[in-house]
Scaffold this active site. Sequence first.
Site: not given
Ligand code: ATP
Length: 337
Positions: A118, A199, A202
């Site tokens: 990040k 991965k 969002k």
């Molecule tokens: P950001 O992009 O803002 O970092 P994010 O999409 O990675 O957000 P988080 O809020 O950080 O989402 O994660 C919420 C939950 O969803 C965490 O348990 C994270 O491990 C899970 N998660 C996020 N992205 C994935 C993915 N691509 N596949 C499976 N689990 C995910």
Amino acid sequence: MTRTIFSGIQPSGQITLGNYLGALKQFVALQPQVSDSSTDQAYYCIVDLHAITVPQDPRELRERILDLASLYLAVGLDPKRSTLFVQSDVSAHSELGWILQCVAHMGELSRMTQYKEKSEGKESILTGLFTYPALMAADILLYQTSLVPVGDDQKQHLELTRDLADRFNMRFGETFTVPEVLTLKQGARIMSLDDPTKKMSKSNPNPQSRVELLDSPDEIRKKFSRAVTDSDRAVRFDPAGKAAVSNLLVIYSLTTGQTIDDICTAYDGKGYGDFKKGLAEAVVSHLQPIQARYRDIRSSGEVERVLHEGSLRAATVAERTMKRVRERVGLGSGSRG
Ligand code: ATP
Ligand code: LTN
């Protein structure tokens, strides 16, 4: 044995299929039963203090907190079985977060891959992005959590949480339960639709890289039809050789409950076009009831009440831990009782 489950999601964008399949769906499955004999507890938090480690628009942030809370309810989290609350409504998170920053070392925080990713290429990096894992550890340890369901990307933060709990317990005396991480065998890392090496996230600037839980049926169809695939036409599960199609197969399997083998057999000789259409329809019909419930809940005013009750319940438990922490560390005048 009594289990205490804790997990959190940042209100940093629209919830994706990755968040849902990797985290939210597990949250629902792990909720304690409402029965007299069950002493299990589950806490599901909206971690807004984590979201401000990157700049957020204040008005949008507040809306997204309520959106995410409504989605928690729409996917099936039940406030009678789980405590749903917003992190900043319980000030103990900030307090313990600070104390754990004074237990964590610069070296271990610098090794966190989420921080490296990040902060990469950014001119200005907020201090909170660096110290974020200490706040995450605080979230978990405040509730004497035994189990933390998360996606794969959070495993390293969980290892650090365990190290900080052990270190604190050694230095100041037994205070925290050392939590275990829980990740799915399949679905713990849903990949981007435009690049199967990254991965699904969002906060990715490309909206085509993800399906959001509130996307319309047409948006979902379009996104899957444009999803990258691999060079041949075979619908086959081979994560190393055919990463893109394998990722789509995992999504298909988790949304329908069909095995990957059965899906491959059904699309044998049919090519990617039919497969992507079938996948899109499966996802659309899985999400439609969730979206309908979401719309009702979001406009009902119910969310604010649920979050208020949740924050009172969470604060009581968190304060119990904080009292012990202050005593052990020697903080305060002792006049708080
Ligand atoms: P950001 O992009 O803002 O970092 P994010 O999409 O990675 O957000 P988080 O809020 O950080 O989402 O994660 C919420 C939950 O969803 C965490 O348990 C994270 O491990 C899970 N998660 C996020 N992205 C994935 C993915 N691509 N596949 C499976 N689990 C995910
Ligand atoms: N760091 C996590 C969100 C998060 C979390 C937590 C997850 C903050 N506190 C406590 C589990 C338990 C993320 O970025 N997904």
